[in-house]
Design a protein around this motif. Structure first.
Motif, mmCIF file in Angstrom:
data_model
loop_
_atom_site.group_PDB
_atom_site.id
_atom_site.type_symbol
_atom_site.label_atom_id
_atom_site.label_comp_id
_atom_site.label_asym_id
_atom_site.label_seq_id
_atom_site.Cartn_x
_atom_site.Cartn_y
_atom_site.Cartn_z
ATOM 1 N N ALA A 15 0.827 -1.206 0.000
ATOM 2 C CA ALA A 15 0.000 0.000 0.000
ATOM 3 C C ALA A 15 0.861 1.256 0.000
ATOM 4 N N ASN A 40 11.218 -6.685 3.520
ATOM 5 C CA ASN A 40 10.154 -7.633 3.153
ATOM 6 C C ASN A 40 10.675 -8.643 2.134
ATOM 7 N N GLY A 46 -1.894 -12.411 -6.449
ATOM 8 C CA GLY A 46 -2.813 -12.801 -7.527
ATOM 9 C C GLY A 46 -4.040 -11.915 -7.517
ATOM 10 N N ILE A 255 -3.948 -3.318 4.358
ATOM 11 C CA ILE A 255 -4.675 -4.211 5.284
ATOM 12 C C ILE A 255 -5.107 -3.421 6.505
ATOM 13 N N THR A 267 -6.286 -8.869 -1.527
ATOM 14 C CA THR A 267 -6.085 -7.481 -1.083
ATOM 15 C C THR A 267 -5.420 -6.612 -2.140
ATOM 16 N N PHE A 268 -4.534 -7.201 -2.947
ATOM 17 C CA PHE A 268 -3.672 -6.419 -3.838
ATOM 18 C C PHE A 268 -4.489 -5.491 -4.763
HETATM 19 C C1 LIG Z 1 2.957 -14.205 1.250
HETATM 20 C C2 LIG Z 1 1.720 -13.399 0.942
HETATM 21 C C3 LIG Z 1 0.983 -13.688 -0.227
HETATM 22 C C4 LIG Z 1 -0.144 -12.930 -0.530
HETATM 23 N N1 LIG Z 1 -0.829 -13.225 -1.675
HETATM 24 C C5 LIG Z 1 -1.849 -12.428 -2.040
HETATM 25 C C6 LIG Z 1 -2.504 -12.635 -3.297
HETATM 26 O O1 LIG Z 1 -2.185 -13.584 -4.026
HETATM 27 N N2 LIG Z 1 -3.470 -11.757 -3.672
HETATM 28 C C7 LIG Z 1 -3.854 -10.716 -2.875
HETATM 29 O O2 LIG Z 1 -4.720 -9.940 -3.283
HETATM 30 N N3 LIG Z 1 -3.292 -10.536 -1.667
HETATM 31 C C8 LIG Z 1 -2.298 -11.349 -1.237
HETATM 32 N N4 LIG Z 1 -1.705 -11.134 -0.028
HETATM 33 C C9 LIG Z 1 -2.304 -10.127 0.881
HETATM 34 C C10 LIG Z 1 -1.889 -8.671 0.623
HETATM 35 O O3 LIG Z 1 -2.017 -8.329 -0.721
HETATM 36 C C11 LIG Z 1 -0.508 -8.376 1.102
HETATM 37 O O4 LIG Z 1 -0.414 -8.721 2.459
HETATM 38 C C12 LIG Z 1 -0.084 -6.916 0.923
HETATM 39 O O5 LIG Z 1 1.289 -6.899 1.088
HETATM 40 C C13 LIG Z 1 -0.754 -5.964 1.916
HETATM 41 O O6 LIG Z 1 -0.192 -4.684 1.750
HETATM 42 P P1 LIG Z 1 0.024 -3.690 2.980
HETATM 43 O O7 LIG Z 1 0.754 -2.531 2.453
HETATM 44 O O8 LIG Z 1 -1.260 -3.508 3.689
HETATM 45 O O9 LIG Z 1 0.963 -4.509 3.989
HETATM 46 P P2 LIG Z 1 2.492 -4.872 3.785
HETATM 47 O O10 LIG Z 1 2.794 -5.089 2.350
HETATM 48 O O11 LIG Z 1 2.782 -5.981 4.728
HETATM 49 O O12 LIG Z 1 3.253 -3.549 4.250
HETATM 50 C C14 LIG Z 1 3.331 -3.114 5.586
HETATM 51 C C15 LIG Z 1 4.674 -2.438 5.735
HETATM 52 O O13 LIG Z 1 4.749 -1.786 6.991
HETATM 53 C C16 LIG Z 1 6.098 -1.890 7.445
HETATM 54 N N5 LIG Z 1 6.126 -1.632 8.878
HETATM 55 C C17 LIG Z 1 5.799 -2.471 9.887
HETATM 56 N N6 LIG Z 1 5.955 -1.856 11.079
HETATM 57 C C18 LIG Z 1 6.382 -0.601 10.798
HETATM 58 C C19 LIG Z 1 6.719 0.516 11.612
HETATM 59 N N7 LIG Z 1 6.625 0.473 12.947
HETATM 60 N N8 LIG Z 1 7.106 1.656 10.996
HETATM 61 C C20 LIG Z 1 7.195 1.736 9.654
HETATM 62 N N9 LIG Z 1 6.889 0.701 8.839
HETATM 63 C C21 LIG Z 1 6.486 -0.447 9.405
HETATM 64 C C22 LIG Z 1 6.473 -3.325 7.066
HETATM 65 O O14 LIG Z 1 7.872 -3.508 7.046
HETATM 66 C C23 LIG Z 1 5.845 -3.430 5.688
HETATM 67 O O15 LIG Z 1 6.750 -3.018 4.687
HETATM 68 C C24 LIG Z 1 -0.585 -11.883 0.332
HETATM 69 C C25 LIG Z 1 0.138 -11.654 1.509
HETATM 70 C C26 LIG Z 1 1.269 -12.394 1.813
HETATM 71 C C27 LIG Z 1 2.014 -12.098 3.095
#
Ligand SMILES: Cc1cc2nc3c(=O)[nH]c(=O)nc-3n(C[C@H](O)[C@H](O)[C@H](O)COP(=O)(O)OP(=O)(O)OC[C@H]3O[C@@H](n4cnc5c(N)ncnc54)[C@H](O)[C@@H]3O)c2cc1C
Length: 367
Positions: A15, A40, A46, A255, A267-268
């Motif tokens: 995000a 990460n 997908g 998320i 989620t993507f």
């Molecule tokens: C292995 C895996 C496979 C997935 N497959 C799919 C899929 O096929 N299709 C789909 O739609 N979704 C999928 N997902 C779900 C979703 O799309 C992902 O989790 C996505 O990365 C969520 O994005 P985000 O930015 O919310 O969280 P994240 O990508 O996890 O980003 C959160 C960020 O916050 C950072 N952070 C943490 N604490 C702190 C702090 N205190 N200060 C600053 N930064 C911090 C972390 O290091 C991380 O970089 C998958 C998730 C995982 C883990």
């Protein structure tokens, strides 16, 4: 009149990067991007392709116009010309975002950000103060959260055994005694595939559980004894919205901002929609007011579906049979992408076992 805006973005994940890619293009925006200290690991995301999310097709690691749901009783095959199932890797997406950044508008920090007495600070104790703060820092999942947890293995087999034309989104021909389990299998070629044992439950399993399950599945269904492990991914996605208050008037995204689809964990694609909404508001110099992505109807349906699964785990494959029978490929792509088509929705409701659906409906309605 367009005023200058200082914006902080917290969290360097999907995000955070997706948002900074979009909003760094807006003139008069200055961004402090707090990536966090954690590195990460790569993984795959997908999603079904729709025209409201545009990206260079060379970014894709795979694309399937056909996909399947398999249970012990039957196989549902879906096909779509316009809405294929697509796969993108985290590393490729993040690099694409970096290429698209307008770097002159961004300051990068590797600091973690914490909350202290309702104030967001970096790990040097410096207060994060901006006109707007977007927060995507990861949330801790506790043992009361129902999760989809998985470990995926990209493997290369010693013989040609995969049908590269068809993705397998769920195959229930695996052990169901430790929670609802299915195998997600994406064939990149006849010999190479991502094979991902996935479980819906409250507890996360030891790594050996997923490896053993993958091995057994390949042996039982492809007669495969020998393969080379190329890479691994591991994750746990909440199958609910994790309540999280906004600190200091920050706006939650990803998320943390409830972009995950509760019933499936997808989620993507929804993050891209959320980011686009914010971009459109900011480019009109408006404060983003509503970053909710899923409608109340979708959230309610997902709650019912999850309640059906949680209260009847032994009947999971029967429930997914009913789900499979309700859609053609296009309809399923629409449903999974939160674009409701009422005809197919009604078909799904009528196909679900009536008594258990009604019980869950009433439980969710009166909760
Ligand atoms: C292995 C895996 C496979 C997935 N497959 C799919 C899929 O096929 N299709 C789909 O739609 N979704 C999928 N997902 C779900 C979703 O799309 C992902 O989790 C996505 O990365 C969520 O994005 P985000 O930015 O919310 O969280 P994240 O990508 O996890 O980003 C959160 C960020 O916050 C950072 N952070 C943490 N604490 C702190 C702090 N205190 N200060 C600053 N930064 C911090 C972390 O290091 C991380 O970089 C998958 C998730 C995982 C883990």
């Amino acid at each position: 009149m367009i005023t200058k805006k200082n914006i902080s973005v917290l969290g360097g994940g999907c995000a955070g990067y997706s948002l900074v890619k979009q909003i760094s293009k807006i003139n008069k925006v200055k961004i402090d991007f707090y990536l966090g200290s954690n590195i990460n690991k790569n993984n795959f995301w997908g999603f079904w392709k729709f025209n409201d999310f545009d990206f260079p097709t060379e970014l894709l690691s795979g694309k399937w116009h056909k996909w399947k749901i398999i249970t012990n009783r039957c196989e549902s095959i879906f096909e779509s010309i316009d809405h294929p199932y697509c796969l993108i890797s985290r590393d490729k997406w993040i690099n694409h975002c970096k290429d698209e950044f307008n770097k002159s508008n961004i300051n990068f920090y590797n600091n973690d950000v914490f909350e202290e007495g309702g104030v967001l600070k970096d790990d040097n104790g410096k207060k994060i103060s901006s006109d707007l703060i977007f927060d995507s820092r990861s949330l801790r999942i506790n043992e009361r959260t129902y999760v989809q947890h998985f470990k995926g293995f990209v493997i290369e087999s010693d013989k040609e055994c995969f049908d590269e034309s068809t993705a397998i989104l769920m195959d229930f021909r695996c052990d169901q005694s430790k929670g609802i389990q299915f195998i997600y299998l994406l064939p990149f070629s006849k010999k190479i595939a991502l094979v991902e044992p996935t479980v819906y439950s409250f507890d996360i399993k030891a790594d050996s559980f997923y490896f053993d399950s993958m091995k057994k599945y390949l042996k039982n269904n492809y007669g495969l004894d020998n393969f080379k492990l190329i890479s691994e991914e591991k994750g746990a996605i909440p199958l609910s919205f994790i309540n999280n208050e906004n600190t200091n008037n920050s706006i939650n995204i990803g998320i943390r901002g409830l972009a995950n689809r509760q019933s499936s964990g997808y989620t993507f694609y929804f993050i891209q929609q959320q980011v686009n909404k914010i971009y459109l508001d900011l480019s009109k110099n408006k404060k983003p007011s509503n970053t909710e992505i899923h409608s109340s109807l979708i959230n309610f349906l997902d709650k019912i579906f999850l309640d059906v699964l949680k209260t009847n785990p032994a009947r999971a494959s029967e429930i997914f049979d009913a789900f499979g029978k309700s859609f053609n490929g296009d309809e399923m792509a629409f449903f999974m992408s939160s674009k409701i088509k009422y005809k197919s929705l009604l078909r799904m409701i009528f196909n679900l076992p009536f008594k258990i659906f009604m019980n869950s409906f009433l439980r969710c309605f009166f909760k």
